[in-house]
Design an enzyme around this catalytic site. Sequence first.
Site, PDB file in Angstrom:
ATOM      1  N   GLN A  18      47.497  86.377  65.070  1.00 22.16           N
ATOM      2  CA  GLN A  18      48.216  87.648  65.123  1.00 22.16           C
ATOM      3  C   GLN A  18      48.948  87.859  66.440  1.00 22.16           C
ATOM      4  O   GLN A  18      49.828  88.701  66.524  1.00 22.16           O
ATOM      5  CB  GLN A  18      47.241  88.808  64.912  1.00 22.16           C
ATOM      6  CG  GLN A  18      46.673  88.835  63.522  1.00 22.16           C
ATOM      7  CD  GLN A  18      45.638  89.926  63.386  1.00 22.16           C
ATOM      8  OE1 GLN A  18      44.454  89.682  63.636  1.00 22.16           O
ATOM      9  NE2 GLN A  18      46.054  91.104  63.002  1.00 22.16           N
ATOM     10  N   HIS A 115      38.974  83.216  63.125  1.00 23.00           N
ATOM     11  CA  HIS A 115      39.475  84.562  62.817  1.00 23.00           C
ATOM     12  C   HIS A 115      40.502  84.415  61.692  1.00 23.00           C
ATOM     13  O   HIS A 115      41.717  84.418  61.939  1.00 23.00           O
ATOM     14  CB  HIS A 115      40.076  85.205  64.068  1.00 23.00           C
ATOM     15  CG  HIS A 115      40.286  86.685  63.948  1.00 23.00           C
ATOM     16  ND1 HIS A 115      39.760  87.605  64.823  1.00 23.00           N
ATOM     17  CD2 HIS A 115      40.968  87.424  63.041  1.00 23.00           C
ATOM     18  CE1 HIS A 115      40.118  88.832  64.466  1.00 23.00           C
ATOM     19  NE2 HIS A 115      40.853  88.745  63.369  1.00 23.00           N
ATOM     20  N   ASN A 159      34.866  85.844  62.569  1.00 21.02           N
ATOM     21  CA  ASN A 159      35.303  87.242  62.520  1.00 21.02           C
ATOM     22  C   ASN A 159      35.327  87.733  61.073  1.00 21.02           C
ATOM     23  O   ASN A 159      35.961  87.113  60.212  1.00 21.02           O
ATOM     24  CB  ASN A 159      36.712  87.383  63.100  1.00 21.02           C
ATOM     25  CG  ASN A 159      37.228  88.815  63.002  1.00 21.02           C
ATOM     26  OD1 ASN A 159      36.772  89.701  63.719  1.00 21.02           O
ATOM     27  ND2 ASN A 159      38.145  89.068  62.080  1.00 21.02           N
ATOM     28  N   GLU A 160      34.663  88.837  60.825  1.00 27.77           N
ATOM     29  CA  GLU A 160      34.733  89.543  59.539  1.00 27.77           C
ATOM     30  C   GLU A 160      34.701  88.621  58.323  1.00 27.77           C
ATOM     31  O   GLU A 160      35.665  88.597  57.546  1.00 27.77           O
ATOM     32  CB  GLU A 160      35.997  90.404  59.475  1.00 27.77           C
ATOM     33  CG  GLU A 160      36.038  91.518  60.470  1.00 27.77           C
ATOM     34  CD  GLU A 160      37.148  92.534  60.168  1.00 27.77           C
ATOM     35  OE1 GLU A 160      37.917  92.333  59.222  1.00 27.77           O
ATOM     36  OE2 GLU A 160      37.222  93.544  60.884  1.00 27.77           O
ATOM     37  N   ASN A 297      32.969  95.748  63.937  1.00 19.56           N
ATOM     38  CA  ASN A 297      34.338  96.239  63.770  1.00 19.56           C
ATOM     39  C   ASN A 297      34.268  97.439  62.845  1.00 19.56           C
ATOM     40  O   ASN A 297      33.754  97.340  61.727  1.00 19.56           O
ATOM     41  CB  ASN A 297      35.237  95.191  63.118  1.00 19.56           C
ATOM     42  CG  ASN A 297      35.533  94.016  64.039  1.00 19.56           C
ATOM     43  OD1 ASN A 297      35.086  93.990  65.187  1.00 19.56           O
ATOM     44  ND2 ASN A 297      36.288  93.055  63.537  1.00 19.56           N
ATOM     45  N   GLU A 375      35.917  95.760  67.495  1.00 21.31           N
ATOM     46  CA  GLU A 375      37.230  96.278  67.087  1.00 21.31           C
ATOM     47  C   GLU A 375      37.086  97.726  66.642  1.00 21.31           C
ATOM     48  O   GLU A 375      36.150  98.065  65.913  1.00 21.31           O
ATOM     49  CB  GLU A 375      37.817  95.508  65.884  1.00 21.31           C
ATOM     50  CG  GLU A 375      38.392  94.162  66.196  1.00 21.31           C
ATOM     51  CD  GLU A 375      38.985  93.469  64.971  1.00 21.31           C
ATOM     52  OE1 GLU A 375      39.569  94.149  64.101  1.00 21.31           O
ATOM     53  OE2 GLU A 375      38.851  92.242  64.896  1.00 21.31           O
ATOM     54  N   SER A 430      50.254  92.161  61.935  1.00 25.39           N
ATOM     55  CA  SER A 430      49.123  92.491  61.064  1.00 25.39           C
ATOM     56  C   SER A 430      49.247  91.688  59.760  1.00 25.39           C
ATOM     57  O   SER A 430      50.298  91.677  59.128  1.00 25.39           O
ATOM     58  CB  SER A 430      49.134  93.992  60.790  1.00 25.39           C
ATOM     59  OG  SER A 430      48.414  94.283  59.621  1.00 25.39           O
ATOM     60  N   TRP A 431      48.151  91.041  59.374  1.00 23.49           N
ATOM     61  CA  TRP A 431      48.130  90.065  58.271  1.00 23.49           C
ATOM     62  C   TRP A 431      48.880  90.506  57.019  1.00 23.49           C
ATOM     63  O   TRP A 431      49.680  89.762  56.473  1.00 23.49           O
ATOM     64  CB  TRP A 431      46.669  89.788  57.844  1.00 23.49           C
ATOM     65  CG  TRP A 431      45.803  89.397  58.972  1.00 23.49           C
ATOM     66  CD1 TRP A 431      44.996  90.234  59.709  1.00 23.49           C
ATOM     67  CD2 TRP A 431      45.643  88.092  59.539  1.00 23.49           C
ATOM     68  NE1 TRP A 431      44.353  89.528  60.686  1.00 23.49           N
ATOM     69  CE2 TRP A 431      44.716  88.216  60.599  1.00 23.49           C
ATOM     70  CE3 TRP A 431      46.170  86.833  59.246  1.00 23.49           C
ATOM     71  CZ2 TRP A 431      44.319  87.118  61.367  1.00 23.49           C
ATOM     72  CZ3 TRP A 431      45.779  85.755  60.007  1.00 23.49           C
ATOM     73  CH2 TRP A 431      44.871  85.898  61.055  1.00 23.49           C
ATOM     74  N   LYS A 437      52.856  98.331  61.543  1.00 24.23           N
ATOM     75  CA  LYS A 437      51.537  98.935  61.766  1.00 24.23           C
ATOM     76  C   LYS A 437      51.067  98.510  63.155  1.00 24.23           C
ATOM     77  O   LYS A 437      50.494  97.441  63.341  1.00 24.23           O
ATOM     78  CB  LYS A 437      50.553  98.442  60.690  1.00 24.23           C
ATOM     79  CG  LYS A 437      49.253  99.226  60.629  1.00 24.23           C
ATOM     80  CD  LYS A 437      48.338  98.725  59.516  1.00 24.23           C
ATOM     81  CE  LYS A 437      47.157  99.641  59.301  1.00 24.23           C
ATOM     82  NZ  LYS A 437      46.199  99.113  58.329  1.00 24.23           N
TER      83      LYS A 437
HETATM   84  C1  BGP Z   1      40.415  93.588  61.163  1.00 27.81           C
HETATM   85  C2  BGP Z   1      40.803  92.214  61.627  1.00 27.81           C
HETATM   86  C3  BGP Z   1      41.946  92.172  62.577  1.00 27.81           C
HETATM   87  C4  BGP Z   1      43.000  93.248  62.384  1.00 27.81           C
HETATM   88  C5  BGP Z   1      42.410  94.605  62.043  1.00 27.81           C
HETATM   89  C6  BGP Z   1      43.406  95.634  61.583  1.00 27.81           C
HETATM   90  O1  BGP Z   1      39.952  93.491  59.874  1.00 27.81           O
HETATM   91  O2  BGP Z   1      39.720  91.553  62.234  1.00 27.81           O
HETATM   92  O3  BGP Z   1      42.440  90.865  62.551  1.00 27.81           O
HETATM   93  O4  BGP Z   1      43.995  92.841  61.548  1.00 27.81           O
HETATM   94  O5  BGP Z   1      41.428  94.517  61.052  1.00 27.81           O
HETATM   95  O6  BGP Z   1      43.727  95.414  60.252  1.00 27.81           O
HETATM   96  P1  BGP Z   1      45.178  95.535  59.676  1.00 27.81           P
HETATM   97  O7  BGP Z   1      46.005  94.620  60.522  1.00 27.81           O
HETATM   98  O8  BGP Z   1      45.084  95.071  58.263  1.00 27.81           O
HETATM   99  O9  BGP Z   1      45.545  96.941  59.777  1.00 27.81           O
END
Ligand code: BGP
Length: 470
Positions: A18, A115, A159-160, A297, A375, A430-431, A437
Amino acid sequence: MMKLPEDFLFGGATAAYQAEGATQEDGKGKVPWDDYLKKEGRFSPDPACDFYHQYPKDLELSEKFGINAIRVSIAWSRIFPEGYGRIEPRGVEFYHKLFKECRKHGVEPFVTLHHFDSPSTISEQGDWLNEKNIQRFVEYAKFCFEEYQDEVKYWITINEPTSMSSQQYVTGTFPPGEKNNFNKCFQAEHNMNLAHARVVNMFKKNGYKGEIGVVHALQTVYPNSESEEDKHAAALQDTLDIRCYLDGTLNGNYSKETMSLMNEILDSNHQAHIKIKDEEIKELTKAADQMDFLGVNYYFSKFIKAYHGTSEIKHNGTGKKGSSVSRLQGIGEQVNRTDIPMTDWDWPIYPKGMYDMLMRIKKEYPKNSKIYITENGLGYKDHFIDADTPVDDQPRIDYLHDHLVSVAKAIQAGVNIKGYFVWSLQDMFSWTNGYSKRYGLFYVDFKTQKRYPKKSAYWYQKLSETKELK
Ligand code: BGP
């Protein structure tokens, strides 16, 4: 007025894919996101915030603004472009330079090994569903522990995992984009718990210096009413989202209730139960006994009501408020509550959920001894005026403040929380939402890659100095 502890870490979080950009540079191997995003055609992971080249600037800003820790992740495919075998020295060198720069600025790196970015070769061979890939992950982790042992003290395995498995196989919002495959989702969950456990056990067995933990996305799931039906739906959603991970990594075993709820979801979707071997549970237990910390997170909570239809998912990836739908067969429906503030991406803003989650971990998972909030932050459509006017992101300041109050209250109630990382340090990609965002303390002009401190950066600087929350 509340006060955070004197030795509390004030961090900023990032993730390789990211932030770094430079996805084609210095021999980096491909990841599934490269082709997936190209095919979708909505946005590109390049340049992101060009952390690959701008990191000295970001660390200089961190030091200046009282940020004494940073979460970064290593891109597995920069080091092993094919996931295993051949090593790319330029990738190895990049992280040496990055960690040295962190030390130079007195910023403690918390380093995540995975991640969301498995190398393409790994993913083409079944990603976490293939046992061989678990071994490859352990080998990659061992390489990192040895290579960076003088530079890194805090390691995070994955991560997550919950976001990874559910978005890969249930909501279809991460590559490979499969929907409603709860069997693959739960099997990947268990396999990630196992991969995490094997890395922790290897870390401890080899006696590496430092600490190791895992990061979970921990939204609190509430029933939308007091009805038994809604309560049961919430328990099912909680099982899918977090319970399997908390059980697997913090207790080292799945409770009878967790197994029964998991199997109920699989049965309702006419899918096979997953495979768990007895020896694997022993590995999970050993890792749970040795793990040093849990990373939490937290962004939002969920309110769930009973639902008896087939699955229907609409992801709000544009910031059009109220456009998301989440109804899962055999689980429940997520309610967009009007009495709770929501972000433009339909994430309920509910700081109490964070407090409740921290208290739940203390009560239900007593083996866990230490927590970092790895996070927490607000996705917001920031408005840039000019270089001399800090972006006015008061809603972000309010969000961070209110969640940090939950953290302070949990500390008062006896939860051992040692630090907090704002997601994110600077604006980045953001993915599933691209570039609009924004989460950063520092506004990034993605064309020039210049950084500008937002109002929240000044607020965070003061907090890090005084530790005082009004
Ligand atoms: C978490 C991830 C991050 C980041 C964040 C915000 O789930 O670990 O990588 O992306 O969320 O999410 P988003 O970018 O979808 O708003």
